[in-house]
Design an enzyme around this catalytic site. Structure first.
Site, mmCIF file in Angstrom:
data_model
loop_
_atom_site.group_PDB
_atom_site.id
_atom_site.type_symbol
_atom_site.label_atom_id
_atom_site.label_comp_id
_atom_site.label_asym_id
_atom_site.label_seq_id
_atom_site.Cartn_x
_atom_site.Cartn_y
_atom_site.Cartn_z
ATOM 1 N N LYS A 175 3.249 -4.670 13.516
ATOM 2 C CA LYS A 175 3.697 -3.575 14.083
ATOM 3 C C LYS A 175 2.727 -2.279 13.239
ATOM 4 O O LYS A 175 2.711 -2.497 11.462
ATOM 5 C CB LYS A 175 5.307 -3.439 13.269
ATOM 6 C CG LYS A 175 5.562 -1.831 13.295
ATOM 7 C CD LYS A 175 5.180 -0.938 14.456
ATOM 8 C CE LYS A 175 5.489 0.555 13.588
ATOM 9 N NZ LYS A 175 4.810 1.899 13.589
ATOM 10 N N GLY A 228 3.504 0.900 2.902
ATOM 11 C CA GLY A 228 3.573 1.919 3.359
ATOM 12 C C GLY A 228 5.047 2.917 2.044
ATOM 13 O O GLY A 228 4.367 1.838 1.080
ATOM 14 N N SER A 229 5.801 3.538 2.351
ATOM 15 C CA SER A 229 5.996 4.645 1.489
ATOM 16 C C SER A 229 7.240 3.918 0.409
ATOM 17 O O SER A 229 8.297 2.662 1.829
ATOM 18 C CB SER A 229 6.808 5.641 2.437
ATOM 19 O OG SER A 229 7.658 4.808 3.424
ATOM 20 N N VAL A 232 10.580 3.339 3.327
ATOM 21 C CA VAL A 232 10.689 2.511 4.292
ATOM 22 C C VAL A 232 10.589 1.548 3.669
ATOM 23 O O VAL A 232 11.327 0.357 4.092
ATOM 24 C CB VAL A 232 9.695 2.742 5.280
ATOM 25 C CG1 VAL A 232 9.853 1.667 6.178
ATOM 26 C CG2 VAL A 232 9.785 4.010 5.904
ATOM 27 N N GLY A 233 10.183 1.174 2.528
ATOM 28 C CA GLY A 233 10.049 -0.488 1.768
ATOM 29 C C GLY A 233 11.541 -0.523 1.340
ATOM 30 O O GLY A 233 12.225 -1.425 1.672
ATOM 31 N N GLU A 250 3.765 -2.957 -0.524
ATOM 32 C CA GLU A 250 3.359 -2.528 -1.385
ATOM 33 C C GLU A 250 3.381 -1.015 -0.892
ATOM 34 O O GLU A 250 3.579 -0.967 0.157
ATOM 35 C CB GLU A 250 1.715 -3.196 -1.356
ATOM 36 C CG GLU A 250 1.554 -4.111 -2.212
ATOM 37 C CD GLU A 250 1.316 -4.057 -3.390
ATOM 38 O OE1 GLU A 250 1.600 -2.837 -4.160
ATOM 39 O OE2 GLU A 250 1.760 -5.406 -3.959
ATOM 40 N N CYS A 284 -3.926 4.470 -2.015
ATOM 41 C CA CYS A 284 -2.122 4.096 -2.700
ATOM 42 C C CYS A 284 -3.289 4.241 -4.078
ATOM 43 O O CYS A 284 -1.630 4.548 -4.565
ATOM 44 C CB CYS A 284 -1.958 3.139 -2.102
ATOM 45 S SG CYS A 284 -3.104 1.919 -1.872
ATOM 46 N N GLU A 385 4.633 11.205 -5.441
ATOM 47 C CA GLU A 385 3.622 10.779 -5.024
ATOM 48 C C GLU A 385 3.089 12.352 -3.949
ATOM 49 O O GLU A 385 4.325 12.398 -2.964
ATOM 50 C CB GLU A 385 3.342 9.828 -4.481
ATOM 51 C CG GLU A 385 2.312 9.513 -3.873
ATOM 52 C CD GLU A 385 2.572 8.410 -2.749
ATOM 53 O OE1 GLU A 385 3.521 8.165 -2.051
ATOM 54 O OE2 GLU A 385 1.360 7.235 -3.084
HETATM 55 P P1 NAP Z 1 5.517 4.600 6.155
HETATM 56 O O1 NAP Z 1 5.467 6.362 6.872
HETATM 57 O O2 NAP Z 1 6.763 3.804 5.256
HETATM 58 O O3 NAP Z 1 5.136 3.614 7.075
HETATM 59 C C1 NAP Z 1 4.268 2.210 6.892
HETATM 60 C C2 NAP Z 1 4.906 2.232 8.130
HETATM 61 O O4 NAP Z 1 5.658 1.496 8.185
HETATM 62 C C3 NAP Z 1 4.298 1.977 9.427
HETATM 63 O O5 NAP Z 1 3.644 1.331 10.422
HETATM 64 C C4 NAP Z 1 5.829 2.953 10.484
HETATM 65 O O6 NAP Z 1 5.681 3.222 11.421
HETATM 66 C C5 NAP Z 1 6.496 1.532 9.766
HETATM 67 N N1 NAP Z 1 7.948 2.324 9.555
HETATM 68 C C6 NAP Z 1 8.542 3.405 9.845
HETATM 69 N N2 NAP Z 1 9.823 2.863 9.508
HETATM 70 C C7 NAP Z 1 9.916 2.037 9.780
HETATM 71 C C8 NAP Z 1 11.242 1.361 9.401
HETATM 72 N N3 NAP Z 1 12.181 1.819 9.508
HETATM 73 N N4 NAP Z 1 11.509 0.037 9.127
HETATM 74 C C9 NAP Z 1 10.325 -0.745 9.481
HETATM 75 N N5 NAP Z 1 9.300 0.080 9.750
HETATM 76 C C10 NAP Z 1 9.206 1.378 9.494
HETATM 77 O O7 NAP Z 1 3.817 5.150 5.264
HETATM 78 P P2 NAP Z 1 2.961 5.675 5.563
HETATM 79 O O8 NAP Z 1 2.667 6.771 5.813
HETATM 80 O O9 NAP Z 1 2.361 4.931 6.681
HETATM 81 O O10 NAP Z 1 1.758 5.364 4.605
HETATM 82 C C11 NAP Z 1 1.619 6.270 3.393
HETATM 83 C C12 NAP Z 1 2.832 5.696 2.264
HETATM 84 O O11 NAP Z 1 1.577 3.780 2.028
HETATM 85 C C13 NAP Z 1 2.010 6.193 0.844
HETATM 86 O O12 NAP Z 1 3.877 6.183 0.609
HETATM 87 C C14 NAP Z 1 1.222 4.806 0.148
HETATM 88 O O13 NAP Z 1 1.049 5.286 -1.829
HETATM 89 C C15 NAP Z 1 1.589 3.774 0.599
HETATM 90 N N6 NAP Z 1 0.995 2.488 0.609
HETATM 91 C C16 NAP Z 1 0.399 1.861 -0.446
HETATM 92 C C17 NAP Z 1 -0.760 1.033 -0.550
HETATM 93 C C18 NAP Z 1 0.101 -0.230 -1.298
HETATM 94 O O14 NAP Z 1 -0.517 -1.051 -1.648
HETATM 95 N N7 NAP Z 1 0.315 -0.039 -2.571
HETATM 96 C C19 NAP Z 1 -1.034 0.977 0.376
HETATM 97 C C20 NAP Z 1 -1.210 2.038 1.111
HETATM 98 C C21 NAP Z 1 -0.035 2.101 1.417
HETATM 99 P P3 NAP Z 1 5.679 4.754 12.256
HETATM 100 O O15 NAP Z 1 3.996 4.529 11.657
HETATM 101 O O16 NAP Z 1 5.446 4.287 13.471
HETATM 102 O O17 NAP Z 1 6.511 5.306 11.948
#
Ligand code: NAP
Length: 483
Positions: A175, A228-229, A232-233, A250, A284, A385
């Site tokens: 996804k 991701g965030s 959500v994580g 992550e 990230c 962040e």
């Molecule tokens: P996000 O909003 O958490 O989205 C990540 C993924 O989760 C997307 O595919 C999103 O789908 C999906 N998602 C949203 N709600 C969900 C739910 N209830 N159940 C399952 N999946 C769901 O994060 P983002 O804005 O894409 O990314 C930015 C964040 O990622 C930042 O906090 C960054 O630090 C972090 N990040 C961390 C790393 C690492 O390795 N630590 C690497 C890269 C990024 P939709 O797009 O459809 O909402």
């Protein structure tokens, strides 16, 4: 203007179009629709998980070197389209073309690296205490694995989950992030063209909020790998724990760069600007706090502000542009909101801080690279962040004080130190609370051959990438054999 292309989901080896689609728009020019993507529904996730379950037995029984060979083919197919894929990534995510090319090449290298793991698939073999007993452990795949990925590395992150999952013999439901699904779609297309059997790789795009529940509750699912965030994580973690699914998270960071008084000043400045501003601060592992020792603070700040002001913001497809747009309006507003908070809490705005709207900027989500000085450890911009090009500069009395400030946050993803003192380097390696450490390099810019991941609130579960990536995607079977 030509009609945008539509991209279907991929379930059980078929391209499955939904009646509903969503737009993937270029954040540098919102007039441009990069593509229309099928908006998956819960039923698509269920069908994808069922297809993955049906394909699992055959894929797990395929030898690991043969699975690896498929990954080599995927890498070759992607490499043939390198320039096209890089340009598409810039158009969907906004990062500059060289950054997008670098990421696409990394995806290709990841597929080659894990293709090679197919010929190793290391288990364990140790001598028994008993006579004529032979004992060993072999790795077995888990089954169906859910992969949920963010938009900021729209190709490399899907790749660094997909490649180890597949070579280990799992089948997957991917996804991708709704803001940038095309780069992941291209990898799935390459898997299809490489002849990976139907059902092994499944792709369902659509709103995470709507699909997340169906994925985490899909009956055949054995594990979820999420990037991701934190919000959500943490939600996924709770849901997955109820079913005892294996989970890997992550998430966010508030990564420090420590600059000691003995650092090479030009290189410390260049590394800090690179880590904080490139990729629009949307890595990230980006630096969002620079903690500078007293003796060098003023000189460092002056150089940092000069170099930040010299950065060219614009469409990442144009040569000479350093900083692309924010991914979307919400992120742009988040950047602006944190600037207001920083000012209100008493930090000094040295440069940037505004949304760019003049001329072509008005069509995208452009934000001036921003530096705050005089930031205290308790301020919001030193703790939360932002995920944009907003850098907090903080003053430290000495090395110990710098480490104390660096560790005083909930996160622990990456960290950097700039110094010429080798003893300080080793002390830093011991004391810093982060999973990815750099020395005299930017805090961002990691490779794929070693473990990747953080500590504290940034991460949970086994690390990704490198040889240890297989730990998450496999289980051991231990055998005692008398002969
Ligand atoms: P996000 O909003 O958490 O989205 C990540 C993924 O989760 C997307 O595919 C999103 O789908 C999906 N998602 C949203 N709600 C969900 C739910 N209830 N159940 C399952 N999946 C769901 O994060 P983002 O804005 O894409 O990314 C930015 C964040 O990622 C930042 O906090 C960054 O630090 C972090 N990040 C961390 C790393 C690492 O390795 N630590 C690497 C890269 C990024 P939709 O797009 O459809 O909402």
């Amino acid at each position: 203007m030509s009609k945008p292309q539509t991209y279907a989901n991929y379930i059980n080896g078929e391209w499955v179009a939904s009646s509903k689609t969503f737009e993937n728009r270029n954040p540098a020019n919102t007039d441009e629709i990069v593509g229309l993507f099928s908006s998956g529904a819960a039923a698509d996730v269920t069908a994808a998980a069922d297809a993955a379950q049906a394909a699992f037995g055959g894929w797990a029984a395929t030898t690991a070197p043969a699975r690896g060979k498929f990954l080599f083919t995927v890498a070759d197919l992607l490499e043939r389209k390198l320039d096209q894929l890089a340009a598409e990534m810039t158009r969907e995510e906004g990062k500059t073309l060289p950054e997008a090319k670098g990421e696409t090449m990394r995806t290709i290298n990841i597929f080659r690296y894990f293709g090679g793991e197919g010929s190793r698939m290391p288990g364990m073999l140790v001598p028994s205490e008993r006579d004529r007993v032979f004992m060993f452990s072999i790795r077995k795949p888990l089954g169906v694995v859910g992969l949920v990925t963010p938009w900021n590395f729209p190709s490399a992150i899907p790749a660094w989950k997909l490649a180890p999952a597949l070579v280990a013999g799992n089948t997957v439901v991917l996804k991708p992030a709704s803001a940038a699904p095309l780069s992941a779609w291209r990898i799935v297309e390459a898997c299809h063209e490489a002849g990976i059997p139907k059902g092994v790789v499944n792709f369902v795009a659509g709103s995470g909020g709507e699909l997340g529940d169906a994925l985490v509750n899909a009956k055949p699912l054995k594990a979820i790998s999420f990037t991701g965030s934190c919000a959500v994580g943490n939600w996924l973690h709770e849901q997955a724990s109820r079913r005892r699914l294996r989970i890997q998270l992550e998430m966010g960071g508030k990564n420090p760069t420590i600059v000691l008084a003995d650092a090479d000043l030009p290189s410390a400045i260049a590394n800090s600007v690179n880590a904080a501003m490139f990729s629009t601060g949307q890595k990230c592992t980006a630096t969002s706090r620079v903690i500078v020792e007293d003796g060098i603070y003023d000189k460092f700040l002056q150089g940092l502000v000069e170099q930040t002001k010299a950065l060219k913001v614009g469409n990442g497809l144009e040569p000479g542009v350093h900083i692309g747009p924010a991914i979307d309006k919400a992120q742009l507003e988040t950047n602006a909101r944190y600037v207001e908070i920083g000012k209100k809490e008493g930090a000094k705005l040295e440069c940037g801080g505004t949304v760019l709207t003049a001329g072509a900027y008005g069509k995208g989500y452009f934000f001036e690279p921003t530096v705050f000085s005089g930031v205290d450890a308790g301020m919001t911009i030193a703790q939360e962040e932002v995920f944009g090009p907003v850098l907090a500069v903080m003053r430290a009395r000495d090395f110990e004080h710098a480490i104390e400030i660096a560790n005083g946050v909930d996160f622990g993803l990456s960290a950097s130190i700039q110094t010429s003192n080798v003893s300080r380097v080793f002390e830093y390696v011991q004391k810093i609370e982060a999973g990815l450490l750099t020395v005299n390099l930017p805090s961002a810019g990691v490779e794929y051959q070693l473990p990747f991941g953080g500590t504290k609130g940034s991460s949970f579960g086994p690390k990704e990438q490198g040889p240890v990536a297989l730990e998450f995607y496999t289980d051991y079977k231990t055998v005692y054999l008398k002969y």
